[in-house]
Design an enzyme around this catalytic site. Structure first.
Site, PDB file in Angstrom:
ATOM      1  N   TYR A  10      -4.892   1.978   3.336  1.00 40.75           N
ATOM      2  CA  TYR A  10      -3.509   2.466   3.331  1.00 40.75           C
ATOM      3  C   TYR A  10      -3.435   3.727   4.197  1.00 40.75           C
ATOM      4  O   TYR A  10      -4.340   4.557   4.135  1.00 40.75           O
ATOM      5  CB  TYR A  10      -3.060   2.833   1.920  1.00 40.75           C
ATOM      6  CG  TYR A  10      -3.023   1.731   0.901  1.00 40.75           C
ATOM      7  CD1 TYR A  10      -3.018   0.388   1.257  1.00 40.75           C
ATOM      8  CD2 TYR A  10      -3.011   2.028  -0.461  1.00 40.75           C
ATOM      9  CE1 TYR A  10      -2.994  -0.614   0.299  1.00 40.75           C
ATOM     10  CE2 TYR A  10      -2.982   1.036  -1.423  1.00 40.75           C
ATOM     11  CZ  TYR A  10      -2.977  -0.278  -1.047  1.00 40.75           C
ATOM     12  OH  TYR A  10      -2.953  -1.266  -1.999  1.00 40.75           O
ATOM     13  N   SER A  11      -2.439   3.971   5.033  1.00 41.66           N
ATOM     14  CA  SER A  11      -1.168   3.295   5.032  1.00 41.66           C
ATOM     15  C   SER A  11      -0.826   2.740   6.412  1.00 41.66           C
ATOM     16  O   SER A  11      -0.034   1.837   6.525  1.00 41.66           O
ATOM     17  CB  SER A  11      -0.064   4.268   4.623  1.00 41.66           C
ATOM     18  OG  SER A  11      -0.103   4.546   3.244  1.00 41.66           O
TER      19      SER A  11
END
Length: 315
Positions: A53-54
């Site tokens: 992420y992200s």
């Protein structure tokens, strides 16, 4: 605040898991800090992230979410008051799915640096490459636990067969055992979990933290037509559910929400929490208002009529 113990561990968490996938993606650092502050000030303590992420969503290499959480942890000095779950093995801009010993040992140190901590409470196999021997993956986790870098392990996107085999190998070889499962499970995506995973969960006493608990936002009720999908960057993810079945579920959510003077998202999350072996749903928020709505699901008590109505509509 009601808490649930994760599997056979000494970790107890409030029954809601804040998703960190939006940190560094749809929320910048300042907005992320504000949301994390509001979350913990409300008495909650369980934060979920992953090494991918992200910016993986935009073809980047990931790590932004962990970095933001790490800066927040250091700035607030509250590491001992929160439970951090992160993940390894998922695809990023530089790696394919990989659950080898080498990859796990390299990745954990990067996650620890980004999180600015010396241990991870719950470390997930994010995706399973299905070619690394299970013994190799579990032995790598054993090394990390012995080194104090990881407390316990869990699994996310892993096939039922490999999950069952992993639990068997752990027991037979005195290796770390997965204590939790993070599957896809919500009111419009029930069959896969309930048919294939729920029996394994029950047999081994795993605690379940479902992801996509709001079906990419569809269960909030804000996507009811093709035009609505432009309302947010995640809108297209809800398109799969805009069909007769999905609308039936939304109608049932509307009825229950009206009865309890709340909103569909709160009801959808409360339904999940009411299911067997669910420790709490995972959901993310992009505003304090959204956060308040989803956290209120932990205090919403659905009665048997509510559960029957939702159960019927979602089957």
């Amino acid at each position: 605040m009601e808490k649930v113990t994760i599997g056979n561990t000494d970790i107890a968490v409030a029954r809601f898991n804040l998703g960190g996938n939006v940190f560094g993606w749809t929320l910048d650092e300042k907005q992320s800090f504000e949301l994390l502050d509001a979350y913990t000030e409300s008495g909650f303590d369980f934060i979920d992230t992953a090494d991918m992420y992200s910016h993986w969503a935009n073809g980047g290499v990931g790590g932004q979410s962990e970095t933001i959480i790490g800066k927040w942890l250091k700035g607030r000095g509250n590491r001992d008051k929160v439970v951090i779950a992160t993940k390894v093995g998922g695809p990023t801009g530089v790696n394919e799915i990989n659950t080898s010993r080498k990859h796990i040992l390299e990745s954990v140190d990067k996650s620890l640096r980004r999180l600015q901590t010396d241990y991870i409470d719950l470390y997930y196999t994010h995706y399973d490459d299905e070619k690394t021997p299970i013994e190799e993956t579990l032995a790598a986790y054993d090394e990390l636990i012995r080194a104090g870098k990881v407390r316990y392990i869990a699994a996310s996107n892993i096939s039922p067969d490999r999950l069952r085999e992993s639990l068997k190998v752990a027991e037979e070889n005195n290796l770390p055992k997965y204590q939790a499962l993070q599957p896809l499970y919500n009111l419009v995506e029930r069959k896969g979990y309930e048919t294939d995973y729920a029996p394994i969960v029950a047999e081994h006493g795993l605690t379940v933290f479902p992801y996509y608990a709001l079906a990419s936002g569809f269960l909030t009720g804000k996507y009811r037509s093709e035009e609505d999908f432009n309302k947010s960057p995640r809108g297209q993810g809800a398109a799969n559910y805009l069909n007769e079945q999905g609308l039936k579920v939304l109608h049932a959510l509307d009825k229950v929400a009206e009865k309890h003077q709340t909103v569909p998202a709160t009801v959808a999350l409360a339904w999940l929490s009411a299911q067997p072996h669910i420790g709490g749903p995972i959901a993310s928020a992009t505003s304090k208002e959204q956060l308040k709505e989803i956290l209120s699901s932990t205090s919403l008590q659905l009665d048997s009529a509510d559960l029957d109505l939702l159960d019927t509509a979602s089957k």
